[in-house]
Design a protein around this motif. Structure first.
Motif, PDB file in Angstrom:
ATOM      1  N   GLN A   6     -33.132   6.469  -4.984  1.00 51.53           N
ATOM      2  CA  GLN A   6     -31.771   6.676  -4.504  1.00 51.53           C
ATOM      3  C   GLN A   6     -30.817   5.775  -5.269  1.00 51.53           C
ATOM      4  OE1 GLN A   6     -31.325   4.304  -0.394  1.00 51.53           O
ATOM      5  NE2 GLN A   6     -32.945   5.839  -0.262  1.00 51.53           N
ATOM      6  N   LYS A   7     -29.612   6.282  -5.435  1.00 54.53           N
ATOM      7  CA  LYS A   7     -28.608   5.527  -6.171  1.00 54.53           C
ATOM      8  C   LYS A   7     -28.172   4.297  -5.376  1.00 54.53           C
ATOM      9  CE  LYS A   7     -25.561   8.078  -8.581  1.00 54.53           C
ATOM     10  NZ  LYS A   7     -24.547   9.115  -8.867  1.00 54.53           N
ATOM     11  N   GLY A   8     -27.729   3.292  -6.096  1.00 55.24           N
ATOM     12  CA  GLY A   8     -27.136   2.129  -5.457  1.00 55.24           C
ATOM     13  C   GLY A   8     -25.673   2.390  -5.149  1.00 55.24           C
ATOM     14  N   MET A   9     -25.058   1.477  -4.417  1.00 54.14           N
ATOM     15  CA  MET A   9     -23.673   1.705  -4.013  1.00 54.14           C
ATOM     16  C   MET A   9     -22.798   0.480  -4.216  1.00 54.14           C
ATOM     17  SD  MET A   9     -23.781   1.681   0.178  1.00 54.14           S
ATOM     18  CE  MET A   9     -25.058   2.929   0.297  1.00 54.14           C
ATOM     19  N   HIS A  10     -21.563   0.756  -4.564  1.00 53.58           N
ATOM     20  CA  HIS A  10     -20.489  -0.227  -4.525  1.00 53.58           C
ATOM     21  C   HIS A  10     -19.306   0.468  -3.859  1.00 53.58           C
ATOM     22  CE1 HIS A  10     -21.832  -3.729  -6.861  1.00 53.58           C
ATOM     23  NE2 HIS A  10     -22.527  -2.873  -7.587  1.00 53.58           N
ATOM     24  N   TRP A  11     -19.120   0.206  -2.557  1.00 51.65           N
ATOM     25  CA  TRP A  11     -17.907   0.659  -1.879  1.00 51.65           C
ATOM     26  C   TRP A  11     -16.858  -0.412  -2.156  1.00 51.65           C
ATOM     27  CZ3 TRP A  11     -20.399   2.026   3.497  1.00 51.65           C
ATOM     28  CH2 TRP A  11     -21.174   3.189   3.362  1.00 51.65           C
ATOM     29  N   MET A  12     -15.768  -0.010  -2.817  1.00 49.99           N
ATOM     30  CA  MET A  12     -14.838  -0.992  -3.380  1.00 49.99           C
ATOM     31  C   MET A  12     -13.422  -0.853  -2.842  1.00 49.99           C
ATOM     32  SD  MET A  12     -16.022  -0.455  -7.319  1.00 49.99           S
ATOM     33  CE  MET A  12     -16.244   1.302  -7.040  1.00 49.99           C
ATOM     34  N   ARG A  13     -12.749  -1.988  -2.791  1.00 53.17           N
ATOM     35  CA  ARG A  13     -11.317  -2.034  -2.534  1.00 53.17           C
ATOM     36  C   ARG A  13     -10.621  -2.409  -3.837  1.00 53.17           C
ATOM     37  NH1 ARG A  13     -11.391  -5.696   0.842  1.00 53.17           N
ATOM     38  NH2 ARG A  13     -11.291  -4.518   2.787  1.00 53.17           N
ATOM     39  N   LEU A  14      -9.685  -1.586  -4.254  1.00 63.47           N
ATOM     40  CA  LEU A  14      -8.910  -1.855  -5.457  1.00 63.47           C
ATOM     41  C   LEU A  14      -7.504  -2.286  -5.047  1.00 63.47           C
ATOM     42  CD1 LEU A  14      -9.878   1.287  -7.582  1.00 63.47           C
ATOM     43  CD2 LEU A  14     -11.118  -0.876  -7.356  1.00 63.47           C
ATOM     44  N   THR A  15      -7.012  -3.366  -5.621  1.00 65.47           N
ATOM     45  CA  THR A  15      -5.700  -3.903  -5.252  1.00 65.47           C
ATOM     46  C   THR A  15      -4.878  -4.171  -6.507  1.00 65.47           C
ATOM     47  OG1 THR A  15      -6.715  -5.014  -3.356  1.00 65.47           O
ATOM     48  CG2 THR A  15      -4.498  -5.686  -3.937  1.00 65.47           C
ATOM     49  N   VAL A  16      -3.613  -3.770  -6.445  1.00 63.30           N
ATOM     50  CA  VAL A  16      -2.654  -4.120  -7.494  1.00 63.30           C
ATOM     51  C   VAL A  16      -1.466  -4.821  -6.848  1.00 63.30           C
ATOM     52  CG1 VAL A  16      -1.017  -3.239  -9.192  1.00 63.30           C
ATOM     53  CG2 VAL A  16      -3.312  -2.276  -9.068  1.00 63.30           C
ATOM     54  N   ASP A  17      -1.107  -5.967  -7.357  1.00 60.16           N
ATOM     55  CA  ASP A  17       0.097  -6.683  -6.915  1.00 60.16           C
ATOM     56  C   ASP A  17       1.225  -6.406  -7.899  1.00 60.16           C
ATOM     57  OD1 ASP A  17      -1.015  -7.961  -4.625  1.00 60.16           O
ATOM     58  OD2 ASP A  17      -2.058  -9.331  -5.978  1.00 60.16           O
ATOM     59  N   GLY A  18       2.392  -6.092  -7.360  1.00 56.88           N
ATOM     60  CA  GLY A  18       3.561  -5.841  -8.194  1.00 56.88           C
ATOM     61  C   GLY A  18       4.764  -6.588  -7.663  1.00 56.88           C
ATOM     62  N   THR A  19       5.933  -6.146  -8.086  1.00 56.90           N
ATOM     63  CA  THR A  19       7.172  -6.780  -7.662  1.00 56.90           C
ATOM     64  C   THR A  19       7.848  -5.915  -6.607  1.00 56.90           C
ATOM     65  OG1 THR A  19       7.468  -7.763  -9.849  1.00 56.90           O
ATOM     66  CG2 THR A  19       9.413  -7.645  -8.425  1.00 56.90           C
ATOM     67  N   ALA A  20       8.034  -6.472  -5.425  1.00 55.02           N
ATOM     68  CA  ALA A  20       8.707  -5.732  -4.361  1.00 55.02           C
ATOM     69  C   ALA A  20      10.201  -5.614  -4.676  1.00 55.02           C
ATOM     70  CB  ALA A  20       8.507  -6.437  -3.021  1.00 55.02           C
ATOM     71  N   GLY A  21      10.810  -4.564  -4.129  1.00 58.80           N
ATOM     72  CA  GLY A  21      12.238  -4.403  -4.375  1.00 58.80           C
ATOM     73  C   GLY A  21      12.809  -3.188  -3.691  1.00 58.80           C
ATOM     74  N   HIS A  22      14.096  -2.943  -3.945  1.00 58.53           N
ATOM     75  CA  HIS A  22      14.803  -1.805  -3.339  1.00 58.53           C
ATOM     76  C   HIS A  22      14.393  -0.511  -4.050  1.00 58.53           C
ATOM     77  CE1 HIS A  22      17.974   0.652  -1.657  1.00 58.53           C
ATOM     78  NE2 HIS A  22      18.342  -0.364  -0.871  1.00 58.53           N
TER      79      HIS A  22
END
Length: 444
Positions: free
Chosen positions: A206-222
């Motif tokens: 059986q295949k192995g697993m990586h359940w992942m969270r991907l995050t990108v931080d940017g610049t907040a604004g209007h």
């Protein structure tokens, strides 16, 4: 966890006669696993299983890892206790189901068109019921297996097994003392090649697993302002690259064996490098086999923002990643290259890949039991694209197989039953499974 005196047979029904009712009862216990301890039924299912085992003289243990997250374990003494023991494991939890989408209520256990319908019918309350039916029949009639059998009916498999198999392996390894081999879910089901040959796919990898969270931080604004550092834009571009990426074909030992067996059965060569031509010859199992030729990464969730005119400072996605045995590092390197340096990747849940050989006395017992009940049967190894509780038991040095025998009508989309709408199992298939498992235990 010792065995008490076997109960008498009396007027009790045989395993074949009671397996459908056992499976219906289990389906009617809503054991939906939402991954947050909110599921209502794992404790009820554990108690039901324990009661059925106690009725035939066993002394089962119910073990809770968290309130309501309960598993049931029992041990059957074999004719030769000096031999290594066999584990038969199944999980009682199921993925959630929306009744409005189903032909029949997913927790009603309806019988229609020769099938038992309901969430868990194939994943995997069918095997739970077949195991209970066989064990109850054998103990009522005083038929011991050749060696000790450990039974484990587990919580939480559908969320990675943290509160089920993983907990028992980490906290109660003594329950599995002497166990060297195991059988569990997603194997032993049939694929009809022609009127003279039916392949039964036994899971050896059986295949192995990586359940992942991907995050990108940017610049907040209007939202009305130009923003070249928009976290949503950056993340969506990365997720789109990943979702469209086709990982290279990697033929593992198990997949090579399966393709060789199928090529021999079909009388035609199968080329794993020519996916389209190969998969067209696999019929209903194409979905299960196709994903075992490559690593995969499927985006499954996206989240960002809280107001339409506000550019958020962060965007998040989740990905279900699966890697082939021996190819984990290649997979992770590919992920980082595709996603790029702006994307932070972290595991939500990770587990190893598994692979064992298709040989030995246990495999011979599978072959023999299947052949006795289906003269045109041939057992073949295959790789499961997902994962099971076998990953936890492998940590104890237990050699694990997927063997939950079912003879299926050729037209049934068996692969589509797993986590799908209108999940169902043929009634005759359940009875067939009982007969095969009974023969298997005689020879194991």
């Amino acid at each position: 966890m010792s065995e008490s005196k076997p109960a008498g047979a009396g007027n009790a029904r045989s395993g074949e006669e009671e397996v459908v009712d056992l499976c219906r009862d289990l389906i009617r216990i809503d054991t939906s696993n939402y991954g947050d301890h909110s599921g209502p039924g794992e404790r009820l299912a554990a108690e039901y299983v324990a009661e059925k085992l106690a009725e035939v003289g066993l002394e089962p243990r119910i073990i809770e890892s968290h309130k309501g997250r309960a598993s049931t374990v029992a041990r059957i003494e074999g004719e030769d206790p000096s031999r290594p023991a066999l584990l038969i494991h199944g999980h009682t939890d199921v993925v959630p189901a929306n009744a409005a989408d189903w032909t029949y209520d997913p927790f009603a256990g309806e019988i229609a068109d020769g099938c038992l319908w309901g969430r868990g019918a194939v994943d995997m309350k069918d095997m739970d019921a077949m195991t209970l039916a066989v064990v109850r029949d054998r103990l009522r009639s005083g038929r011991k297996p050749p060696r000790d059998i450990v039974l484990a009916f587990l919580a939480d498999e559908e969320a990675g097994g943290t509160y089920g198999a993983r907990y028992l392996v980490d906290k109660h390894p003594e329950l599995f003392e002497g166990v060297t081999e195991a059988i569990g879910e997603v194997g032993g089901f049939s694929f009809t090649v022609n009127e003279n040959l039916r392949l039964y796919l036994v899971e050896t990898a059986q295949k192995g697993m990586h359940w992942m969270r991907l995050t990108v931080d940017g610049t907040a604004g209007h939202g009305s302002m130009t923003n070249k550092d928009n976290a949503i834009t950056e993340l969506c571009e990365a997720v789109a690259r990943l979702g469209r990426h086709e990982f290279p074909v990697r033929v593992t030992k198990t997949v090579r064996s399966f393709l060789d067996e199928l090529s021999d059965a079909l009388g035609t060569p199968l080329d794993p490098e020519d996916m389209e031509a190969t998969l067209t010859k696999l019929g209903g199992i194409a979905k299960m086999i196709g994903t075992t030729l490559r690593n995969t990464a499927a985006p499954t969730m996206l989240g960002a923002g809280y107001k339409v005119n506000v550019i958020p400072g962060q965007a998040v996605a989740h990905v279900d990643g699966r890697f082939l045995p021996g190819h984990e590092q290649e997979f992770l390197a590919d992920l980082d290259r595709i996603l790029g340096p702006r994307v932070k990747r972290e595991d939500v849940h990770a587990d190893k890949a598994l692979e064992t050989s298709f040989d030995g006395r246990l495999v011979d017992a599978m072959q023999s039991a299947l052949k006795a009940e289906d003269p045109i049967a041939r057992a073949v190894p295959y790789m499961l694209s997902g994962g099971t509780d076998a990953k936890s038991f492998d940590d104890l040095g237990i050699r694990c197989f997927g063997f939950a025998p079912l003879k299926l009508p050729p037209e049934l989309d068996f692969a589509g039953m797993f986590h799908g709408v209108d999940e169902r199992v043929p009634v005759d298939g359940l009875k067939f499974g009982v007969r095969v498992l009974d023969r298997f235990l005689d020879q194991c």
